[in-house]
Design a protein around this motif. Structure first.
Motif, PDB file in Angstrom:
ATOM      1  N   GLY A   9      36.836  37.047  32.941  1.00  0.00           N
ATOM      2  CA  GLY A   9      37.970  38.121  32.869  1.00  0.00           C
ATOM      3  C   GLY A   9      38.926  37.865  31.680  1.00  0.00           C
ATOM      4  O   GLY A   9      38.431  37.794  30.375  1.00  0.00           O
ATOM      5  N   LYS A  10      40.049  37.555  31.791  1.00  0.00           N
ATOM      6  CA  LYS A  10      41.157  37.335  30.769  1.00  0.00           C
ATOM      7  C   LYS A  10      40.695  36.281  29.880  1.00  0.00           C
ATOM      8  O   LYS A  10      41.210  35.873  28.899  1.00  0.00           O
ATOM      9  CB  LYS A  10      42.452  37.241  31.361  1.00  0.00           C
ATOM     10  N   ASP A  11      40.085  35.318  30.467  1.00  0.00           N
ATOM     11  CA  ASP A  11      39.704  33.821  29.574  1.00  0.00           C
ATOM     12  C   ASP A  11      38.728  34.292  28.878  1.00  0.00           C
ATOM     13  O   ASP A  11      38.172  33.269  28.174  1.00  0.00           O
ATOM     14  CB  ASP A  11      39.698  32.816  30.741  1.00  0.00           C
ATOM     15  N   ASP A  12      37.771  35.257  29.086  1.00  0.00           N
ATOM     16  CA  ASP A  12      36.733  35.479  28.323  1.00  0.00           C
ATOM     17  C   ASP A  12      37.074  35.544  26.728  1.00  0.00           C
ATOM     18  O   ASP A  12      38.060  36.473  26.491  1.00  0.00           O
ATOM     19  CB  ASP A  12      35.931  36.795  28.856  1.00  0.00           C
ATOM     20  N   PRO A  13      36.193  35.024  25.842  1.00  0.00           N
ATOM     21  CA  PRO A  13      36.658  35.111  24.469  1.00  0.00           C
ATOM     22  C   PRO A  13      36.559  36.440  23.866  1.00  0.00           C
ATOM     23  O   PRO A  13      37.106  36.775  22.769  1.00  0.00           O
ATOM     24  CB  PRO A  13      35.516  34.295  23.833  1.00  0.00           C
ATOM     25  N   ARG A  43      29.077  41.124  32.788  1.00  0.00           N
ATOM     26  CA  ARG A  43      30.044  40.589  31.981  1.00  0.00           C
ATOM     27  C   ARG A  43      30.968  41.614  31.676  1.00  0.00           C
ATOM     28  O   ARG A  43      32.256  41.560  31.645  1.00  0.00           O
ATOM     29  CB  ARG A  43      29.581  39.967  30.467  1.00  0.00           C
ATOM     30  N   SER A  44      30.484  42.975  31.480  1.00  0.00           N
ATOM     31  CA  SER A  44      31.234  44.192  31.167  1.00  0.00           C
ATOM     32  C   SER A  44      32.224  44.429  32.465  1.00  0.00           C
ATOM     33  O   SER A  44      33.356  44.776  32.268  1.00  0.00           O
ATOM     34  CB  SER A  44      30.654  45.161  30.594  1.00  0.00           C
ATOM     35  N   ALA A  45      31.596  44.347  33.522  1.00  0.00           N
ATOM     36  CA  ALA A  45      32.213  44.479  34.815  1.00  0.00           C
ATOM     37  C   ALA A  45      33.370  43.643  35.012  1.00  0.00           C
ATOM     38  O   ALA A  45      34.370  44.095  35.237  1.00  0.00           O
ATOM     39  CB  ALA A  45      31.224  44.386  36.130  1.00  0.00           C
ATOM     40  N   VAL A  46      33.201  42.338  34.926  1.00  0.00           N
ATOM     41  CA  VAL A  46      34.183  41.329  34.979  1.00  0.00           C
ATOM     42  C   VAL A  46      35.464  41.599  34.171  1.00  0.00           C
ATOM     43  O   VAL A  46      36.478  41.432  34.293  1.00  0.00           O
ATOM     44  CB  VAL A  46      33.737  39.922  34.823  1.00  0.00           C
ATOM     45  N   LEU A  47      35.199  42.067  32.733  1.00  0.00           N
ATOM     46  CA  LEU A  47      36.176  42.321  31.712  1.00  0.00           C
ATOM     47  C   LEU A  47      36.734  43.795  32.032  1.00  0.00           C
ATOM     48  O   LEU A  47      38.030  43.591  32.151  1.00  0.00           O
ATOM     49  CB  LEU A  47      35.656  42.595  30.309  1.00  0.00           C
ATOM     50  N   LEU A  48      36.313  44.616  32.382  1.00  0.00           N
ATOM     51  CA  LEU A  48      36.902  45.799  33.044  1.00  0.00           C
ATOM     52  C   LEU A  48      37.763  45.547  34.201  1.00  0.00           C
ATOM     53  O   LEU A  48      39.014  46.068  34.682  1.00  0.00           O
ATOM     54  CB  LEU A  48      35.648  46.981  33.299  1.00  0.00           C
TER      55      LEU A  48
END
Length: 76
Positions: A9-13, A43-48
């Motif tokens: 999420g927000k911690d992803d580089p 990974r895109s789902a977690v970011l979104l």
């Protein structure tokens, strides 16, 4: 051997870059993030999902339709 992801999420580089892509394109979709960041579905789902949590992106109700952006202060 388990797959280790640097951040979630927000911690992803890639989070800040993903937010920039969403703002520049004025839409948010998994496919957009996958193509622009060269990442996978999960990974895109977690970011979104992390963007939805920050009120940048409206919650989606259908997977195939890009999500609406919520107007916010550009300094945020």
């Amino acid at each position: 051997m388990a797959l280790v992801i640097e951040g979630r999420g927000k911690d992803d580089p890639l989070y800040d870059e993903a937010v920039g892509i969403v703002r520049a394109n004025q839409n948010a979709s998994l496919v957009l993030l996958q193509r622009e960041l060269l990442i996978g579905y999960a990974r895109s789902a977690v970011l979104l999902d992390a963007m939805v949590g920050t009120v940048l992106v409206a919650a989606g109700n259908e997977a195939s339709i890009p999500r609406n952006l919520i107007p916010c202060d550009p300094a945020t």
